[in-house]
Enzyme design. Structure first.
Site, mmCIF file in Angstrom:
data_model
loop_
_atom_site.group_PDB
_atom_site.id
_atom_site.type_symbol
_atom_site.label_atom_id
_atom_site.label_comp_id
_atom_site.label_asym_id
_atom_site.label_seq_id
_atom_site.Cartn_x
_atom_site.Cartn_y
_atom_site.Cartn_z
ATOM 1 N N CYS A 48 0.821 -1.205 0.000
ATOM 2 C CA CYS A 48 0.000 0.000 0.000
ATOM 3 C C CYS A 48 0.863 1.266 0.000
ATOM 4 O O CYS A 48 1.966 1.279 0.518
ATOM 5 C CB CYS A 48 -0.885 0.025 1.231
ATOM 6 S SG CYS A 48 -1.819 -1.475 1.434
ATOM 7 N N ARG A 96 4.919 0.240 -6.149
ATOM 8 C CA ARG A 96 4.890 -0.591 -4.949
ATOM 9 C C ARG A 96 3.936 -1.772 -5.096
ATOM 10 O O ARG A 96 3.956 -2.689 -4.282
ATOM 11 C CB ARG A 96 4.462 0.251 -3.744
ATOM 12 C CG ARG A 96 5.422 1.378 -3.423
ATOM 13 C CD ARG A 96 4.764 2.406 -2.543
ATOM 14 N NE ARG A 96 4.527 1.925 -1.224
ATOM 15 C CZ ARG A 96 5.316 2.131 -0.179
ATOM 16 N NH1 ARG A 96 6.420 2.813 -0.341
ATOM 17 N NH2 ARG A 96 5.023 1.671 0.998
ATOM 18 N N TRP A 119 -3.011 -2.708 -1.442
ATOM 19 C CA TRP A 119 -2.598 -4.068 -1.831
ATOM 20 C C TRP A 119 -3.263 -4.971 -0.813
ATOM 21 O O TRP A 119 -2.925 -4.932 0.366
ATOM 22 C CB TRP A 119 -1.076 -4.154 -1.764
ATOM 23 C CG TRP A 119 -0.477 -5.417 -2.275
ATOM 24 C CD1 TRP A 119 -0.396 -5.830 -3.572
ATOM 25 C CD2 TRP A 119 0.167 -6.434 -1.494
ATOM 26 N NE1 TRP A 119 0.255 -7.032 -3.639
ATOM 27 C CE2 TRP A 119 0.613 -7.428 -2.384
ATOM 28 C CE3 TRP A 119 0.423 -6.600 -0.137
ATOM 29 C CZ2 TRP A 119 1.282 -8.560 -1.963
ATOM 30 C CZ3 TRP A 119 1.089 -7.733 0.275
ATOM 31 C CH2 TRP A 119 1.515 -8.704 -0.634
ATOM 32 N N ASN A 132 -1.765 1.878 6.051
ATOM 33 C CA ASN A 132 -0.924 0.740 5.655
ATOM 34 C C ASN A 132 -0.618 -0.059 6.916
ATOM 35 O O ASN A 132 -0.380 0.539 7.961
ATOM 36 C CB ASN A 132 0.414 1.197 5.079
ATOM 37 C CG ASN A 132 0.267 1.914 3.762
ATOM 38 O OD1 ASN A 132 -0.813 1.936 3.189
ATOM 39 N ND2 ASN A 132 1.351 2.493 3.294
ATOM 40 N N GLY A 133 -0.566 -1.362 6.802
ATOM 41 C CA GLY A 133 -0.253 -2.187 7.970
ATOM 42 C C GLY A 133 -1.444 -3.059 8.324
ATOM 43 O O GLY A 133 -2.364 -3.221 7.521
ATOM 44 N N GLU A 193 18.613 -17.104 -7.781
ATOM 45 C CA GLU A 193 18.195 -15.736 -8.117
ATOM 46 C C GLU A 193 17.692 -15.668 -9.569
ATOM 47 O O GLU A 193 16.704 -14.981 -9.856
ATOM 48 C CB GLU A 193 19.380 -14.775 -7.885
ATOM 49 C CG GLU A 193 19.126 -13.326 -8.238
ATOM 50 C CD GLU A 193 17.961 -12.681 -7.494
ATOM 51 O OE1 GLU A 193 17.397 -13.281 -6.565
ATOM 52 O OE2 GLU A 193 17.600 -11.562 -7.883
ATOM 53 N N LYS A 198 13.978 -14.457 -10.482
ATOM 54 C CA LYS A 198 13.710 -13.345 -11.396
ATOM 55 C C LYS A 198 12.778 -13.805 -12.510
ATOM 56 O O LYS A 198 11.811 -13.120 -12.844
ATOM 57 C CB LYS A 198 15.010 -12.816 -12.040
ATOM 58 C CG LYS A 198 15.917 -11.996 -11.190
ATOM 59 C CD LYS A 198 15.450 -10.585 -10.904
ATOM 60 C CE LYS A 198 14.606 -10.514 -9.684
ATOM 61 N NZ LYS A 198 15.215 -10.487 -8.398
ATOM 62 N N GLU A 219 9.199 -14.412 -11.253
ATOM 63 C CA GLU A 219 8.552 -13.161 -10.833
ATOM 64 C C GLU A 219 8.012 -12.380 -12.027
ATOM 65 O O GLU A 219 6.897 -11.867 -11.974
ATOM 66 C CB GLU A 219 9.567 -12.241 -10.124
ATOM 67 C CG GLU A 219 9.825 -12.552 -8.678
ATOM 68 C CD GLU A 219 10.850 -11.591 -8.074
ATOM 69 O OE1 GLU A 219 10.581 -11.077 -6.996
ATOM 70 O OE2 GLU A 219 11.922 -11.368 -8.674
ATOM 71 N N HIS A 276 19.072 -36.166 -7.764
ATOM 72 C CA HIS A 276 18.337 -36.715 -6.621
ATOM 73 C C HIS A 276 16.849 -36.402 -6.686
ATOM 74 O O HIS A 276 16.183 -36.364 -5.663
ATOM 75 C CB HIS A 276 18.955 -36.210 -5.316
ATOM 76 C CG HIS A 276 20.384 -36.598 -5.154
ATOM 77 N ND1 HIS A 276 20.782 -37.911 -5.037
ATOM 78 C CD2 HIS A 276 21.526 -35.863 -5.160
ATOM 79 C CE1 HIS A 276 22.104 -37.964 -4.948
ATOM 80 N NE2 HIS A 276 22.579 -36.730 -5.031
ATOM 81 N N LYS A 292 6.784 -4.434 -3.881
ATOM 82 C CA LYS A 292 8.189 -4.078 -3.681
ATOM 83 C C LYS A 292 8.593 -4.190 -2.214
ATOM 84 O O LYS A 292 9.702 -4.582 -1.883
ATOM 85 C CB LYS A 292 8.393 -2.641 -4.161
ATOM 86 C CG LYS A 292 9.812 -2.144 -4.065
ATOM 87 C CD LYS A 292 10.615 -2.686 -5.197
ATOM 88 C CE LYS A 292 12.091 -2.389 -5.089
ATOM 89 N NZ LYS A 292 12.865 -3.386 -5.840
HETATM 90 C C1 G6P Z 1 9.320 -8.679 -1.709
HETATM 91 C C2 G6P Z 1 9.879 -8.259 -3.046
HETATM 92 C C3 G6P Z 1 11.160 -9.030 -3.321
HETATM 93 C C4 G6P Z 1 12.138 -8.829 -2.181
HETATM 94 C C5 G6P Z 1 11.517 -9.270 -0.851
HETATM 95 C C6 G6P Z 1 12.394 -8.908 0.318
HETATM 96 O O1 G6P Z 1 8.819 -9.981 -1.771
HETATM 97 O O2 G6P Z 1 8.963 -8.498 -4.084
HETATM 98 O O3 G6P Z 1 11.753 -8.550 -4.519
HETATM 99 O O4 G6P Z 1 13.279 -9.561 -2.439
HETATM 100 O O5 G6P Z 1 10.280 -8.584 -0.666
HETATM 101 O O6 G6P Z 1 12.484 -7.517 0.385
HETATM 102 P P1 G6P Z 1 13.595 -6.732 1.155
HETATM 103 O O7 G6P Z 1 13.178 -5.294 1.032
HETATM 104 O O8 G6P Z 1 13.543 -7.198 2.575
HETATM 105 O O9 G6P Z 1 14.886 -7.011 0.513
#
Ligand code: G6P
Length: 600
Positions: free
Chosen positions: A2, A27, A72, A96-97, A473, A477, A480, A496, A595
């Protein structure tokens, strides 16, 4: 996650609220809304969907004060009723929260005659403030906050009174000329002001056009520092790239340079950190390190484990933050929390758990003034600049940059790495920015390869030791942003289980830079080739052997084996980006993702 905006000034509030909400789109959100004072009455406009649709449906409004929100969904579906602002009488609230005791509050307020029209926890807060309101908004807000459990960043509007407060959720105040702002982060209001106050937990701000007064939860006024933001709005916009993600991938040489700036001297082999707050003796006495993080930051942490164990011989556990909290054994004597945003609720909760064991805590983060930085003993900033794309790129690489420096520094103090070796490593580290530029200059070859594999349904990324976190990673990526099912595997583990899934329609990206177990990696590549999988290898530019075993080779400049993950990262980022682009995915705002995730 949010986003919040608030405005009190002399200009048209609606334009500023909508413009700022658009800057918070990155966000992630599923509904949006605003509340403005129009001719003595609060009017609310909100709906499910994009801000542009909200803007299109707005009538002519004359107002100079208002609040706005991108939601969100956490409590209740993404729909108009659940969208913020929520109102109760003349009071409008954006939040937010999560209010953890909202069911109890809901029962209490229902008995008092309040009628709930949404499924959200925030509506209880609106009614609660209304319940306490006696012609002073701040008093009512403080009384209401004393009754709630949970986390919040809020902006509350009643007539022309505008009040903000926070606990465990980020909120800033922007100071302008005859106008002041509330926002969940800086890019939202940077166009209007560079003068920012970071609100701390349990602080309340009263925002009028010409004054911002800040109080603690006991209504004692407090003095706050006004910080000047020294980066530009342009840094938070796309600068001609199709997507923020591509721009941020291209910013990595600069980001890494900033991460290292002033911290290394390759001639003397020295590494220094300003915020470390650990004596050399304390570092020498560390026997175990725990790293806690989520998502991409977890992958950086896993690489950190390999680095620390290699360079310091200190045992390192890497824990997913949301799991660490519920572990039954004590963490290492040093706990490192990695978080680009510094606001991730899971990481914060894990950190607080670690603190209850009396461990030393260190944060690696990108956001100055973020919640995590206020809760740890030491902070090392990654200095990547603002990152807008939901899929982290430059912040990941900068986290990795910090982990190289930190592990080298600890390794030197522990006497594991010699001074000469450190000097060589620092020289190689400094070369990485130029080497990343070479990969970026040749990105068309990666695009060509990515487009060929874009129709795939499943993709595997494999690597060993230092390359294994990059396999994770790469897979993260790709899934995502392209919505392709992708798995990252330690290459030796394929046989395995997952080998059963490998077939001629399962592309495998093999991170195969030269190193001590290169031959074993080649064997793993042969295993997947034997199942007819198309294999794309990421390999050293001097490796003339690899093309015998794979279908496509993407070359990276030669560097030390332990540093090559930095270069392979850029390849997997570009590969994922071009696959997603070819599939016409909304790269900067992937579905269901945010984000900064400030709920557990
Ligand atoms: C969310 C984002 C990810 C990020 C993760 C941890 O899930 O979409 O891209 O890696 O949070 O975020 P941080 O701010 O703690 O690195």
């Amino acid at each position: 996650m949010c986003g919040i905006i608030g405005y009190n000034g002399i200009r048209q509030a609606t334009n500023i609220l909508i413009d700022s909400l658009k800057r918070l789109e990155y966000r992630g959100y599923d509904s949006a809304g605003i509340a403005v004072l129009n001719n003595k009455a609060i009017e609310v406009y909100k709906d499910k969907g994009r801000i542009i649709e909200l803007e299109r449906d707005l009538p002519e409004i004359i107002s100079t004060v208002g609040i706005g929100h991108t939601r969100w969904a956490t409590h209740g579906k993404p729909n108009k009723a659940n969208a913020h602002p929520h109102t109760s009488g003349d009071i409008a609230v954006v939040h937010n929260g999560i209010i953890e005791n909202y069911e109890h509050l809901r029962d209490r307020l229902t008995q008092l005659g309040y009628v709930f029209v949404s499924e959200t926890d925030t509506e209880a807060l609106a009614h609660l403030i209304n319940h306490y309101y006696r012609n002073n908004l701040m008093d009512a807000v403080v009384s209401a906050l004393n009754d709630i459990k949970g986390s919040y960043a809020i902006a509350v509007l009643c007539g022309s009174e505008l009040v903000a407060a926070r606990k465990d959720s980020p909120l800033i105040i922007g100071i302008g000329d005859n106008e002041n702002f509330i926002a969940s982060d800086i890019p939202a209001i940077l166009k209007y002001t560079r003068n920012i106050i970071y609100l701390d937990d349990m602080e309340v701000a009263c925002v009028t056009p010409d004054c911002v007064s800040i109080f603690d939860i006991n209504k004692r006024q407090i003095e706050k520092t006004v910080n000047t933001i020294d980066w530009d709005l342009e840094a938070a916009e796309k600068s001609g790239y199709d997507h923020f993600m591509l721009k941020e991938i291209h910013e990595q040489p600069r980001a890494l340079h900033e991460t290292f700036a002033g911290r290394i001297s390759e001639l003397e082999g020295n590494i220094t950190f300003d915020g470390l707050n650990l004596t050399e003796e304390e570092i020498r006495s560390i026997s175990r390190i725990s790293i806690i993080a989520c998502g991409t930051s977890f992958n950086a942490g896993l690489l950190g484990k390999y680095l620390f164990e290699y360079m310091t011989h200190i045992h390192v556990d890497v824990e997913i933050a949301s799991e660490f909290r519920y572990a039954h054994s004590s963490p290492g004597s040093l706990v490192i929390a990695i978080s680009q945003s510094g606001e991730t609720a899971d990481t914060l909760a894990a950190l607080r758990e670690a603190k209850s064991f009396g461990c030393r805590t260190l944060a690696i983060t990108n956001v100055v003034g973020s919640t995590i930085t206020r809760e740890v003993d030491s902070v090392i900033y990654t200095r990547s600049g603002p990152e807008i794309g939901v899929a982290a790129t430059k912040t990941f690489l900068s986290q990795v940059g910090v982990l190289y420096l930190l592990s080298l520094y600890f390794g030197k103090l522990k006497g594991i790495i010699s001074s000469d070796r450190i000097k060589l490593m620092l020289v190689s580290l400094k070369k990485l920015s130029a080497q990343i530029r070479r990969i970026l200059d040749d990105k068309e070859s990666i695009r060509y390869c990515a487009e060929a594999f874009a129709p795939a349904n499943d993709v595997f990324f494999i690597g060993r030791t230092f390359n294994y976190p990059i396999a994770l990673e790469g897979a993260l990526k790709l899934k995502e942003i392209s919505y392709i099912h992708a798995e990252g595997y330690a290459a030796g583990e394929l046989k395995h289980g997952p080998l059963a899934l490998i077939a001629n329609n399962t592309p495998v990206v093999a991170i195969a830079t030269r190193g001590p177990i290169y031959d074993k990696m080649v064997n793993n590549i042969k295993e997947v080739k034997a199942r007819e999988a198309p294999v794309i290898a990421i390999a050293d530019e001097k490796d003339s052997e690899i093309e015998k075993y794979v279908d496509t080779v993407i070359r990276v400049p030669s560097t030390e084996y332990v540093l090559s993950p930095v270069l392979s990262t850029v390849v997997v980022q570009l590969f994922s980006y071009y696959v997603a682009k070819s599939r016409k995915c909304p790269i900067d705002q992937p579905r269901n993702l945010a984000k900064s995730v400030t709920v557990e």
